[in-house]
Design a protein around this motif. Structure first.
Motif, PDB file in Angstrom:
ATOM      1  N   ILE A   1      50.146 107.194  89.964  1.00 54.31           N
ATOM      2  CA  ILE A   1      48.698 107.345  90.044  1.00 54.31           C
ATOM      3  C   ILE A   1      48.186 106.830  91.387  1.00 54.31           C
ATOM      4  O   ILE A   1      47.412 107.510  92.073  1.00 54.31           O
ATOM      5  CB  ILE A   1      48.007 106.628  88.864  1.00 54.31           C
ATOM      6  N   ALA A   2      48.622 105.643  91.785  1.00 56.09           N
ATOM      7  CA  ALA A   2      48.189 105.072  93.061  1.00 56.09           C
ATOM      8  C   ALA A   2      48.647 105.935  94.230  1.00 56.09           C
ATOM      9  O   ALA A   2      47.915 106.097  95.213  1.00 56.09           O
ATOM     10  CB  ALA A   2      48.712 103.643  93.201  1.00 56.09           C
ATOM     11  N   TYR A   3      49.850 106.477  94.150  1.00 54.92           N
ATOM     12  CA  TYR A   3      50.374 107.335  95.216  1.00 54.92           C
ATOM     13  C   TYR A   3      49.483 108.568  95.377  1.00 54.92           C
ATOM     14  O   TYR A   3      49.059 108.903  96.485  1.00 54.92           O
ATOM     15  CB  TYR A   3      51.816 107.742  94.900  1.00 54.92           C
ATOM     16  N   VAL A   4      49.173 109.251  94.283  1.00 55.65           N
ATOM     17  CA  VAL A   4      48.336 110.449  94.326  1.00 55.65           C
ATOM     18  C   VAL A   4      46.956 110.105  94.875  1.00 55.65           C
ATOM     19  O   VAL A   4      46.445 110.793  95.766  1.00 55.65           O
ATOM     20  CB  VAL A   4      48.218 111.093  92.930  1.00 55.65           C
TER      21      VAL A   4
ATOM     22  N   THR B   1      57.493 110.475 102.485  1.00 57.48           N
ATOM     23  CA  THR B   1      57.610 110.406 101.028  1.00 57.48           C
ATOM     24  C   THR B   1      56.920 111.629 100.426  1.00 57.48           C
ATOM     25  O   THR B   1      55.991 112.182 101.021  1.00 57.48           O
ATOM     26  CB  THR B   1      56.963 109.133 100.442  1.00 57.48           C
ATOM     27  N   THR B   2      57.388 112.049  99.255  1.00 58.31           N
ATOM     28  CA  THR B   2      56.725 113.138  98.538  1.00 58.31           C
ATOM     29  C   THR B   2      56.732 112.846  97.045  1.00 58.31           C
ATOM     30  O   THR B   2      57.567 112.094  96.548  1.00 58.31           O
ATOM     31  CB  THR B   2      57.420 114.503  98.739  1.00 58.31           C
ATOM     32  N   LEU B   3      55.812 113.456  96.364  1.00 61.15           N
ATOM     33  CA  LEU B   3      55.810 113.494  94.909  1.00 61.15           C
ATOM     34  C   LEU B   3      55.828 114.967  94.534  1.00 61.15           C
ATOM     35  O   LEU B   3      54.915 115.714  94.887  1.00 61.15           O
ATOM     36  CB  LEU B   3      54.571 112.809  94.334  1.00 61.15           C
ATOM     37  N   GLN B   4      56.904 115.396  93.892  1.00 62.46           N
ATOM     38  CA  GLN B   4      57.060 116.777  93.440  1.00 62.46           C
ATOM     39  C   GLN B   4      56.817 116.791  91.939  1.00 62.46           C
ATOM     40  O   GLN B   4      57.394 115.970  91.220  1.00 62.46           O
ATOM     41  CB  GLN B   4      58.465 117.273  93.761  1.00 62.46           C
ATOM     42  N   CYS B   5      55.962 117.690  91.474  1.00 62.26           N
ATOM     43  CA  CYS B   5      55.566 117.698  90.065  1.00 62.26           C
ATOM     44  C   CYS B   5      55.578 119.107  89.500  1.00 62.26           C
ATOM     45  O   CYS B   5      55.368 120.076  90.223  1.00 62.26           O
ATOM     46  CB  CYS B   5      54.140 117.178  89.908  1.00 62.26           C
ATOM     47  N   GLU B   6      55.762 119.177  88.194  1.00 62.16           N
ATOM     48  CA  GLU B   6      55.585 120.413  87.441  1.00 62.16           C
ATOM     49  C   GLU B   6      54.785 120.081  86.200  1.00 62.16           C
ATOM     50  O   GLU B   6      54.876 118.964  85.675  1.00 62.16           O
ATOM     51  CB  GLU B   6      56.934 120.998  87.040  1.00 62.16           C
ATOM     52  N   GLY B   7      53.991 121.032  85.755  1.00 59.93           N
ATOM     53  CA  GLY B   7      53.208 120.789  84.563  1.00 59.93           C
ATOM     54  C   GLY B   7      52.408 121.997  84.153  1.00 59.93           C
ATOM     55  O   GLY B   7      52.630 123.110  84.638  1.00 59.93           O
TER      56      GLY B   7
END
Length: 133
Positions: free
Chosen positions: A2-5, A67-73
């Motif tokens: 959450i903090a990263y986003v 850094t990355t955040l990769q997501c699916e949803g």
């Protein structure tokens, strides 16, 4: 997560067109306290039409700092109590923007998978699959 986003505040959202082609857009986005992703979009945009037809999305956040955040949803147009909660989160992140206005909707993404990648370390990047759902 959450903090990263919230710290990055933007990312690429990919949807699938009716004919099967990928379509991506770079957007401002944030996260709710529950870890959902939230962004707004024109109600007549390709991404909204794609989400209404097929809510599966992929999202990538970050990259500039290594850094990355990769997501699916699954994405839906926020409504009812969900809309109020998401509008509050969006307004907190982007106080200069009215989250919902004529011709603009809020989209909420419930994540089914996420991975944080850190490419800053040597010699091997660090992957962390995050528990979601």
């Amino acid at each position: 997560m959450i903090a990263y986003v919230r710290g990055i505040g933007s990312g690429v959202v990919a949807t699938t067109a009716a004919h099967g082609a990928p379509q991506a857009a770079y957007l401002d986005l944030t996260a709710t306290d529950g870890g959902e992703l939230v962004f707004n979009a024109r109600s007549d945009s390709r991404k909204v039409a794609n989400i209404v037809r097929d809510g599966r999305v992929a999202v990538v956040i970050g990259g500039a700092d290594g850094t990355t955040l990769q997501c699916e949803g699954t994405a839906v147009i926020a409504d009812g109590p969900q809309l109020e909660r998401c509008a509050t989160a969006y307004a907190a992140a982007f106080p200069h923007v009215e989250p919902v206005r004529p011709g603009v909707v809020l989209v909420v993404v419930t994540l089914s998978w996420a991975r944080h990648r850190d490419y800053r370390g040597a010699p091997v990047s660090r992957d962390v699959d995050l528990a979601v759902g």
